[in-house]
Design a protein around this motif. Sequence first.
Motif, PDB file in Angstrom:
ATOM      1  N   LYS A 253       0.847  -1.215   0.201  1.00 47.17           N
ATOM      2  CA  LYS A 253       0.084  -0.027  -0.102  1.00 47.17           C
ATOM      3  C   LYS A 253       1.006   1.289  -0.007  1.00 47.17           C
ATOM      4  CE  LYS A 253      -0.618   0.565   5.027  1.00 47.17           C
ATOM      5  NZ  LYS A 253      -0.017   1.911   5.097  1.00 47.17           N
ATOM      6  N   ARG A 254       0.212   2.439  -0.082  1.00 42.08           N
ATOM      7  CA  ARG A 254       0.985   3.601  -0.324  1.00 42.08           C
ATOM      8  C   ARG A 254       1.208   4.290   0.737  1.00 42.08           C
ATOM      9  NH1 ARG A 254       2.063   3.307  -5.653  1.00 42.08           N
ATOM     10  NH2 ARG A 254       0.318   2.685  -6.883  1.00 42.08           N
ATOM     11  N   PRO A 255       2.101   4.769   1.525  1.00 40.18           N
ATOM     12  CA  PRO A 255       2.406   5.035   2.667  1.00 40.18           C
ATOM     13  C   PRO A 255       1.865   6.465   2.991  1.00 40.18           C
ATOM     14  CG  PRO A 255       4.524   5.561   1.659  1.00 40.18           C
ATOM     15  CD  PRO A 255       3.492   4.576   0.813  1.00 40.18           C
ATOM     16  N   THR A 256       1.364   6.815   4.246  1.00 39.51           N
ATOM     17  CA  THR A 256       0.932   8.217   4.325  1.00 39.51           C
ATOM     18  C   THR A 256       1.815   9.152   5.273  1.00 39.51           C
ATOM     19  OG1 THR A 256      -0.175   7.390   6.738  1.00 39.51           O
ATOM     20  CG2 THR A 256      -1.437   7.523   4.773  1.00 39.51           C
ATOM     21  N   GLY A 257       2.843   8.202   5.712  1.00 39.01           N
ATOM     22  CA  GLY A 257       4.099   8.982   6.223  1.00 39.01           C
ATOM     23  C   GLY A 257       5.332   8.623   5.639  1.00 39.01           C
ATOM     24  N   ILE A 258       6.273   8.292   6.279  1.00 40.30           N
ATOM     25  CA  ILE A 258       7.684   7.832   5.669  1.00 40.30           C
ATOM     26  C   ILE A 258       7.616   6.512   4.995  1.00 40.30           C
ATOM     27  CG2 ILE A 258      10.258   7.792   5.837  1.00 40.30           C
ATOM     28  CD1 ILE A 258      10.233   9.466   8.225  1.00 40.30           C
ATOM     29  N   ILE A 259       7.723   5.491   5.865  1.00 37.41           N
ATOM     30  CA  ILE A 259       7.432   4.118   5.372  1.00 37.41           C
ATOM     31  C   ILE A 259       7.013   3.387   6.654  1.00 37.41           C
ATOM     32  CG2 ILE A 259       8.663   2.031   4.790  1.00 37.41           C
ATOM     33  CD1 ILE A 259       8.516   3.991   2.502  1.00 37.41           C
ATOM     34  N   ASP A 260       6.015   2.651   6.548  1.00 40.81           N
ATOM     35  CA  ASP A 260       5.448   1.924   7.765  1.00 40.81           C
ATOM     36  C   ASP A 260       5.507   0.495   7.768  1.00 40.81           C
ATOM     37  OD1 ASP A 260       2.838   1.246   6.696  1.00 40.81           O
ATOM     38  OD2 ASP A 260       2.286   3.308   6.855  1.00 40.81           O
ATOM     39  N   PRO A 261       5.165  -0.190   8.473  1.00 41.68           N
ATOM     40  CA  PRO A 261       5.261  -1.637   8.492  1.00 41.68           C
ATOM     41  C   PRO A 261       4.480  -2.560   7.486  1.00 41.68           C
ATOM     42  CG  PRO A 261       5.426  -1.156  10.673  1.00 41.68           C
ATOM     43  CD  PRO A 261       4.978  -0.075  10.233  1.00 41.68           C
ATOM     44  N   ASP A 262       3.450  -1.741   7.230  1.00 42.33           N
ATOM     45  CA  ASP A 262       2.369  -2.210   6.274  1.00 42.33           C
ATOM     46  C   ASP A 262       2.535  -1.787   4.651  1.00 42.33           C
ATOM     47  OD1 ASP A 262       1.053  -3.871   8.017  1.00 42.33           O
ATOM     48  OD2 ASP A 262       0.003  -1.906   8.583  1.00 42.33           O
ATOM     49  N   THR A 263       3.647  -1.044   4.323  1.00 44.51           N
ATOM     50  CA  THR A 263       4.021  -0.515   3.186  1.00 44.51           C
ATOM     51  C   THR A 263       4.398  -1.710   2.173  1.00 44.51           C
ATOM     52  OG1 THR A 263       4.744   1.839   3.951  1.00 44.51           O
ATOM     53  CG2 THR A 263       5.259   1.228   1.834  1.00 44.51           C
TER      54      THR A 263
ATOM     55  N   ALA B 170       9.448   8.451  -3.655  1.00 42.79           N
ATOM     56  CA  ALA B 170       8.533   9.033  -4.536  1.00 42.79           C
ATOM     57  C   ALA B 170       8.055   7.869  -5.452  1.00 42.79           C
ATOM     58  CB  ALA B 170       9.317  10.107  -5.234  1.00 42.79           C
ATOM     59  N   TYR B 171       8.937   7.030  -5.676  1.00 42.19           N
ATOM     60  CA  TYR B 171       8.443   5.905  -6.637  1.00 42.19           C
ATOM     61  C   TYR B 171       7.085   5.150  -6.334  1.00 42.19           C
ATOM     62  CZ  TYR B 171      13.515   5.787  -8.127  1.00 42.19           C
ATOM     63  OH  TYR B 171      14.698   5.953  -8.272  1.00 42.19           O
ATOM     64  N   ILE B 172       6.836   5.272  -5.020  1.00 40.62           N
ATOM     65  CA  ILE B 172       5.387   4.690  -4.734  1.00 40.62           C
ATOM     66  C   ILE B 172       4.425   5.814  -4.497  1.00 40.62           C
ATOM     67  CG2 ILE B 172       6.716   2.573  -3.907  1.00 40.62           C
ATOM     68  CD1 ILE B 172       6.482   3.603  -1.104  1.00 40.62           C
ATOM     69  N   LEU B 173       4.686   6.969  -4.583  1.00 38.77           N
ATOM     70  CA  LEU B 173       3.798   7.958  -4.386  1.00 38.77           C
ATOM     71  C   LEU B 173       3.406   8.849  -5.461  1.00 38.77           C
ATOM     72  CD1 LEU B 173       4.783   9.545  -0.879  1.00 38.77           C
ATOM     73  CD2 LEU B 173       3.058   8.127  -1.317  1.00 38.77           C
ATOM     74  N   ASP B 174       4.461   9.188  -6.214  1.00 35.81           N
ATOM     75  CA  ASP B 174       3.895   9.805  -7.688  1.00 35.81           C
ATOM     76  C   ASP B 174       4.975   9.287  -8.675  1.00 35.81           C
ATOM     77  OD1 ASP B 174       6.363  11.093  -6.888  1.00 35.81           O
ATOM     78  OD2 ASP B 174       5.475  13.139  -6.478  1.00 35.81           O
ATOM     79  N   GLY B 175       5.979   8.461  -8.561  1.00 30.67           N
ATOM     80  CA  GLY B 175       6.605   8.176  -9.669  1.00 30.67           C
ATOM     81  C   GLY B 175       7.787   8.733  -9.556  1.00 30.67           C
ATOM     82  N   GLY B 176       8.185   9.958  -8.820  1.00 28.65           N
ATOM     83  CA  GLY B 176       9.317  10.778  -8.771  1.00 28.65           C
ATOM     84  C   GLY B 176       9.379  11.500 -10.279  1.00 28.65           C
ATOM     85  N   VAL B 177      10.732  11.816 -10.640  1.00 28.65           N
ATOM     86  CA  VAL B 177      10.821  12.816 -11.624  1.00 28.65           C
ATOM     87  C   VAL B 177      10.650  12.292 -12.963  1.00 28.65           C
ATOM     88  CG1 VAL B 177      12.690  14.159 -12.880  1.00 28.65           C
ATOM     89  CG2 VAL B 177      12.523  14.154 -10.290  1.00 28.65           C
ATOM     90  N   ILE B 178      11.361  10.805 -13.352  1.00 31.85           N
ATOM     91  CA  ILE B 178      11.274  10.100 -14.588  1.00 31.85           C
ATOM     92  C   ILE B 178      10.509   8.870 -14.441  1.00 31.85           C
ATOM     93  CG2 ILE B 178      13.433  11.432 -15.251  1.00 31.85           C
ATOM     94  CD1 ILE B 178      14.724   8.857 -14.952  1.00 31.85           C
ATOM     95  N   GLU B 179      10.201   8.455 -13.400  1.00 35.39           N
ATOM     96  CA  GLU B 179       9.718   6.983 -13.433  1.00 35.39           C
ATOM     97  C   GLU B 179       8.105   7.163 -13.302  1.00 35.39           C
ATOM     98  OE1 GLU B 179      11.672   4.572 -13.316  1.00 35.39           O
ATOM     99  OE2 GLU B 179      13.437   5.143 -12.798  1.00 35.39           O
ATOM    100  N   ASP B 180       7.491   5.808 -13.622  1.00 34.81           N
ATOM    101  CA  ASP B 180       5.988   5.620 -13.714  1.00 34.81           C
ATOM    102  C   ASP B 180       5.715   5.194 -12.127  1.00 34.81           C
ATOM    103  OD1 ASP B 180       5.532   6.420 -16.390  1.00 34.81           O
ATOM    104  OD2 ASP B 180       5.942   4.000 -16.717  1.00 34.81           O
TER     105      ASP B 180
ATOM    106  N   GLY C  27       4.628  16.684   1.471  1.00 37.98           N
ATOM    107  CA  GLY C  27       3.421  16.604   0.828  1.00 37.98           C
ATOM    108  C   GLY C  27       2.617  18.079   0.183  1.00 37.98           C
ATOM    109  N   GLU C  28       3.638  18.938   0.290  1.00 38.23           N
ATOM    110  CA  GLU C  28       3.041  20.262  -0.566  1.00 38.23           C
ATOM    111  C   GLU C  28       3.718  19.929  -2.038  1.00 38.23           C
ATOM    112  OE1 GLU C  28       5.214  23.425   1.867  1.00 38.23           O
ATOM    113  OE2 GLU C  28       4.114  22.859   3.738  1.00 38.23           O
ATOM    114  N   GLU C  29       3.074  21.112  -2.661  1.00 40.86           N
ATOM    115  CA  GLU C  29       3.386  21.371  -4.123  1.00 40.86           C
ATOM    116  C   GLU C  29       4.905  21.821  -4.149  1.00 40.86           C
ATOM    117  OE1 GLU C  29       2.027  23.591  -8.156  1.00 40.86           O
ATOM    118  OE2 GLU C  29       0.681  23.724  -6.232  1.00 40.86           O
ATOM    119  N   LYS C  30       5.727  21.339  -4.809  1.00 39.48           N
ATOM    120  CA  LYS C  30       6.969  21.688  -4.968  1.00 39.48           C
ATOM    121  C   LYS C  30       7.100  23.252  -5.665  1.00 39.48           C
ATOM    122  CE  LYS C  30       8.878  17.141  -5.731  1.00 39.48           C
ATOM    123  NZ  LYS C  30       7.820  16.378  -5.154  1.00 39.48           N
ATOM    124  N   ARG C  31       8.023  24.005  -4.776  1.00 44.93           N
ATOM    125  CA  ARG C  31       8.222  25.566  -5.307  1.00 44.93           C
ATOM    126  C   ARG C  31       9.631  25.743  -5.631  1.00 44.93           C
ATOM    127  NH1 ARG C  31       9.805  28.531  -1.298  1.00 44.93           N
ATOM    128  NH2 ARG C  31       9.710  27.898   0.799  1.00 44.93           N
ATOM    129  N   GLY C  32       9.927  26.935  -6.176  1.00 45.64           N
ATOM    130  CA  GLY C  32      11.092  27.247  -6.427  1.00 45.64           C
ATOM    131  C   GLY C  32      11.605  28.273  -5.158  1.00 45.64           C
TER     132      GLY C  32
END
Length: 352
Positions: free
Chosen positions: A24-34, A65-75, A266-271
């Motif tokens: 499952k996708r974590p809500t925090g960093i990584i939990d035992p059920d991830t 990021a791979y398991i939340l939004d894919g990161g920069v270049i990954e699905d 969890g916030e939108e990335k900003r410059g």
Amino acid sequence: MAASPASTQPGQSATINRQWRLRKRPTGIIDPDTFELVETEIPDPAEGEFCVRLAFLSLAPVMRAYILDGGVIEDLLPIGHVMRGRGVGEVIASRHPDFAIGEIVHGPFGWQDYAISDGSGRVLKMNTRAGSASLALGALGLTGFTAYFGLFDIGRPVAGERVLVSGAAGGVGSIAGQLARIAGCETVGICGGPEKGRWIVEDLGYDAAVDYRTSNTAERIGAANREGIDVYFDNVGGELLETAIDHIREDGRIIVCGSISQYLSGEEKRGPANYFDLVYRNARMHGFHIYKYANRFAEAEARMSRWIEAGKLKAVEDRHIGLERTPNALRGLFESANYGKCVVQVGDDPLA
């Protein structure tokens, strides 16, 4: 299979392939059920494929990021799939003309004991046979190549200049700071806690350290860089990037490598709010992607191998033993628990 697996580490079976799969996708960093640890048969390679017995897995903050939004270049990694990540190991069976049994390869093999590959997806052969195979994930792999090309091609340091590195005790940062010293620069590292500060100065050769956990971090960065910063190697982003811009010198260079401060927000990335200060100082901020330098990886591997052999570069690892420890090791990266490159040993080192 065309060949039998080599000897195994405790907990690793010669007939079973263990895999960490996303539950499952974590809500925090990584939990035992991830993640969930499952067992399957060791796969057989089809025509045009080879099988790798993994020895080490590479861990980095961007993997969350791979398991939340894919990161920069990954699905985005689907639920139920083997967790994505690079590893290094020995080819034990092959039906591929370009990959022979016994070769050491590193690539995106995932969190498991054995992996099948057709050679695509940025699989690389380890040319240096000295030391541990784990170096292919650290100083002599993408981690080291990132520090090398980021610093030398983007930062272009000149002897006597001042280089500031955030995430200075991490995988990339621990190498970038040492490379800056090799280039004849003064180096200041930003890291978490007084122990890490002492470590990067006493063991890695940084000239000074700044603890980002203190309440007056910006003032401390300014005090450590009174004459300004010529090159900033940024692995963190956020407020530290803004502070670095405040102290960037005329014609300064900022290397945009990572943004761990925003991986968990969890916030939108900003410059940075003060980015326009770069205009007044004729400075530049340059992002890069490591695979753009793929045709020069052999150059970086060869030069850094010589520096390691000469004792000029320390390939520091935070090594964990056992595939079962992988999720906790990843969590530790967000708790500033690691010193150097974080790897997990899952099998015998083929170069030991």
